[in-house]
Motif scaffolding. Structure first.
Motif, PDB file in Angstrom:
ATOM      1  N   ASN A 108       8.775   7.291  -7.758  1.00  0.00           N
ATOM      2  CA  ASN A 108       7.782   7.916  -8.642  1.00  0.00           C
ATOM      3  C   ASN A 108       7.247   6.898  -9.643  1.00  0.00           C
ATOM      4  O   ASN A 108       6.968   7.227 -10.783  1.00  0.00           O
ATOM      5  CB  ASN A 108       8.384   9.130  -9.352  1.00  0.00           C
ATOM      6  CG  ASN A 108       9.522   8.761 -10.286  1.00  0.00           C
ATOM      7  OD1 ASN A 108       9.935   7.599 -10.347  1.00  0.00           O
ATOM      8  ND2 ASN A 108      10.034   9.721 -11.010  1.00  0.00           N
ATOM      9  N   CYS A 109       7.129   5.666  -9.199  1.00  0.00           N
ATOM     10  CA  CYS A 109       6.642   4.635 -10.100  1.00  0.00           C
ATOM     11  C   CYS A 109       5.204   4.934 -10.521  1.00  0.00           C
ATOM     12  O   CYS A 109       4.487   5.680  -9.869  1.00  0.00           O
ATOM     13  CB  CYS A 109       6.727   3.252  -9.451  1.00  0.00           C
ATOM     14  SG  CYS A 109       5.429   2.934  -8.248  1.00  0.00           S
ATOM     15  N   ARG A 110       4.818   4.356 -11.638  1.00  0.00           N
ATOM     16  CA  ARG A 110       3.455   4.559 -12.142  1.00  0.00           C
ATOM     17  C   ARG A 110       2.574   3.366 -11.816  1.00  0.00           C
ATOM     18  O   ARG A 110       1.488   3.226 -12.360  1.00  0.00           O
ATOM     19  CB  ARG A 110       3.500   4.734 -13.667  1.00  0.00           C
ATOM     20  CG  ARG A 110       4.212   5.976 -14.084  1.00  0.00           C
ATOM     21  CD  ARG A 110       4.582   5.909 -15.545  1.00  0.00           C
ATOM     22  NE  ARG A 110       5.373   7.075 -15.924  1.00  0.00           N
ATOM     23  CZ  ARG A 110       4.847   8.252 -16.277  1.00  0.00           C
ATOM     24  NH1 ARG A 110       3.559   8.392 -16.310  1.00  0.00           N
ATOM     25  NH2 ARG A 110       5.629   9.250 -16.588  1.00  0.00           N
ATOM     26  N   LEU A 111       3.063   2.509 -10.981  1.00  0.00           N
ATOM     27  CA  LEU A 111       2.313   1.299 -10.698  1.00  0.00           C
ATOM     28  C   LEU A 111       1.351   1.534  -9.547  1.00  0.00           C
ATOM     29  O   LEU A 111       1.549   2.428  -8.739  1.00  0.00           O
ATOM     30  CB  LEU A 111       3.314   0.197 -10.354  1.00  0.00           C
ATOM     31  CG  LEU A 111       4.201  -0.087 -11.565  1.00  0.00           C
ATOM     32  CD1 LEU A 111       5.525  -0.675 -11.142  1.00  0.00           C
ATOM     33  CD2 LEU A 111       3.502  -1.002 -12.536  1.00  0.00           C
ATOM     34  N   PRO A 112       0.291   0.777  -9.511  1.00  0.00           N
ATOM     35  CA  PRO A 112      -0.746   1.043  -8.518  1.00  0.00           C
ATOM     36  C   PRO A 112      -0.335   0.636  -7.106  1.00  0.00           C
ATOM     37  O   PRO A 112       0.265  -0.415  -6.898  1.00  0.00           O
ATOM     38  CB  PRO A 112      -1.919   0.181  -9.011  1.00  0.00           C
ATOM     39  CG  PRO A 112      -1.307  -0.908  -9.807  1.00  0.00           C
ATOM     40  CD  PRO A 112      -0.065  -0.349 -10.416  1.00  0.00           C
ATOM     41  N   HIS A 113      -0.636   1.516  -6.172  1.00  0.00           N
ATOM     42  CA  HIS A 113      -0.489   1.173  -4.755  1.00  0.00           C
ATOM     43  C   HIS A 113      -1.761   1.638  -4.073  1.00  0.00           C
ATOM     44  O   HIS A 113      -2.166   2.791  -4.234  1.00  0.00           O
ATOM     45  CB  HIS A 113       0.720   1.888  -4.143  1.00  0.00           C
ATOM     46  CG  HIS A 113       2.029   1.377  -4.672  1.00  0.00           C
ATOM     47  ND1 HIS A 113       2.537   0.147  -4.337  1.00  0.00           N
ATOM     48  CD2 HIS A 113       2.912   1.919  -5.531  1.00  0.00           C
ATOM     49  CE1 HIS A 113       3.677  -0.033  -4.970  1.00  0.00           C
ATOM     50  NE2 HIS A 113       3.943   1.022  -5.704  1.00  0.00           N
ATOM     51  N   SER A 114      -2.347   0.782  -3.324  1.00  0.00           N
ATOM     52  CA  SER A 114      -3.640   1.118  -2.732  1.00  0.00           C
ATOM     53  C   SER A 114      -3.489   2.257  -1.730  1.00  0.00           C
ATOM     54  O   SER A 114      -2.503   2.337  -1.006  1.00  0.00           O
ATOM     55  CB  SER A 114      -4.242  -0.112  -2.049  1.00  0.00           C
ATOM     56  OG  SER A 114      -3.399  -0.536  -0.999  1.00  0.00           O
ATOM     57  N   GLY A 115      -4.467   3.144  -1.732  1.00  0.00           N
ATOM     58  CA  GLY A 115      -4.469   4.248  -0.789  1.00  0.00           C
ATOM     59  C   GLY A 115      -3.684   5.460  -1.256  1.00  0.00           C
ATOM     60  O   GLY A 115      -3.551   6.424  -0.517  1.00  0.00           O
ATOM     61  N   ARG A 116      -3.168   5.428  -2.477  1.00  0.00           N
ATOM     62  CA  ARG A 116      -2.372   6.553  -2.951  1.00  0.00           C
ATOM     63  C   ARG A 116      -3.280   7.713  -3.366  1.00  0.00           C
ATOM     64  O   ARG A 116      -4.247   7.513  -4.087  1.00  0.00           O
ATOM     65  CB  ARG A 116      -1.528   6.118  -4.146  1.00  0.00           C
ATOM     66  CG  ARG A 116      -0.669   7.252  -4.683  1.00  0.00           C
ATOM     67  CD  ARG A 116       0.315   6.738  -5.681  1.00  0.00           C
ATOM     68  NE  ARG A 116      -0.320   6.111  -6.826  1.00  0.00           N
ATOM     69  CZ  ARG A 116       0.324   5.338  -7.700  1.00  0.00           C
ATOM     70  NH1 ARG A 116       1.605   5.087  -7.531  1.00  0.00           N
ATOM     71  NH2 ARG A 116      -0.301   4.810  -8.704  1.00  0.00           N
ATOM     72  N   PRO A 117      -2.942   8.917  -2.935  1.00  0.00           N
ATOM     73  CA  PRO A 117      -3.715  10.082  -3.380  1.00  0.00           C
ATOM     74  C   PRO A 117      -3.653  10.235  -4.903  1.00  0.00           C
ATOM     75  O   PRO A 117      -2.654   9.864  -5.522  1.00  0.00           O
ATOM     76  CB  PRO A 117      -3.002  11.258  -2.694  1.00  0.00           C
ATOM     77  CG  PRO A 117      -2.265  10.655  -1.550  1.00  0.00           C
ATOM     78  CD  PRO A 117      -1.888   9.265  -1.980  1.00  0.00           C
TER      79      PRO A 117
ATOM     80  N   PRO B 197       0.831  -1.204   0.000  1.00  0.00           N
ATOM     81  CA  PRO B 197       0.000   0.000   0.000  1.00  0.00           C
ATOM     82  C   PRO B 197       0.866   1.254   0.000  1.00  0.00           C
ATOM     83  O   PRO B 197       2.018   1.229   0.446  1.00  0.00           O
ATOM     84  CB  PRO B 197      -0.786  -0.113   1.309  1.00  0.00           C
ATOM     85  CG  PRO B 197       0.074  -0.923   2.209  1.00  0.00           C
ATOM     86  CD  PRO B 197       0.877  -1.851   1.320  1.00  0.00           C
ATOM     87  N   TYR B 198       0.283   2.326  -0.501  1.00  0.00           N
ATOM     88  CA  TYR B 198       0.985   3.597  -0.493  1.00  0.00           C
ATOM     89  C   TYR B 198       1.229   4.038   0.940  1.00  0.00           C
ATOM     90  O   TYR B 198       0.335   4.022   1.769  1.00  0.00           O
ATOM     91  CB  TYR B 198       0.151   4.653  -1.217  1.00  0.00           C
ATOM     92  CG  TYR B 198       0.797   6.012  -1.239  1.00  0.00           C
ATOM     93  CD1 TYR B 198       1.694   6.341  -2.244  1.00  0.00           C
ATOM     94  CD2 TYR B 198       0.506   6.955  -0.260  1.00  0.00           C
ATOM     95  CE1 TYR B 198       2.297   7.582  -2.264  1.00  0.00           C
ATOM     96  CE2 TYR B 198       1.112   8.198  -0.273  1.00  0.00           C
ATOM     97  CZ  TYR B 198       2.006   8.513  -1.275  1.00  0.00           C
ATOM     98  OH  TYR B 198       2.604   9.739  -1.287  1.00  0.00           O
TER      99      TYR B 198
END
Ligand SMILES: [Zn+2]
Ligand SMILES: [Zn+2]
Length: 121
Positions: A92-101, A10-11
Motif C-alpha cells: 500500500n505504498c504511496r509511491l508512484p507506479h505507472s499504470g496504477r488505477p 509498473p503497477y
C-alpha cells in the motif's frame, strides 16, 4: 528505507512465493491495541516501507493454528466459515507506479502471511 524504492516498477497485481518468504523475514508485527495488528516492513517487490494494518484477530478466535494441513493452498478468494490464519497483505505504498488505477495504492504486489495468535501469558 524508502530511498531504495524502485521507481521503474509498473503497477501490476501479482504475487510470488518469494514475496511471502522475504516478508516473513523482514516484517515485524506490532500490536498497538487488542484486536489490531500492524505489520511493518519493506515491500518485497518495490521496496517501499509499508505499514499494513490487519483487523482480523477475530478470525482466529477459537481456532488452533494447526488445524488443517493443506492451509497453504488458498487465502484469497475463498469464503469459508473457518478461515485459515493467513492474511493477504497488499503493498500500500504511496509511491508512484505507472499504470496504477486512480483509486489504488501500492505497486500491486500481494502475498500471504501467517500471523501468530496473540499469546496470553
Ligand atoms: Zn510494493
Ligand atoms: Zn511501491
Amino acid at each position: 528505507m524508502s530511498t531504495d524504492h524502485l521507481d521503474g516498477i509498473p503497477y501490476e497485481e501479482t504475487t510470488d512465493d518469494a514475496y511471502a518468504v522475504t516478508a516473513a523475514h523482514t516484517f515485524s508485527v506490532q500490536r498497538p491495541s487488542k484486536g489490531f495488528t500492524l505489520l511493518n516492513g519493506d515491500c518485497p517487490r518495490c521496496r517501499a516501507t509499508l505499514s499494513v494494518p490487519l483487523v482480523s484477530d477475530v478470525l482466529r478466535q477459537g481456532e488452533p493454528p494447526r488445524r488443517r494441513r493443506g492451509i497453504l493452498r488458498r487465502a484469497a478468494g475463498t469464503r469459508r466459515s473457518r478461515p485459515a490464519p493467513y492474511e493477504t497483505v497488499r503493498c500500500n505504498c504511496r509511491l508512484p507506479h505507472s499504470g496504477r488505477p486512480e483509486n489504488r495504492r501500492g505497486c500491486g504486489a500481494y502475498w500471504n502471511v501467517y500471523v501468530a495468535p496473540q499469546e496470553q501469558p
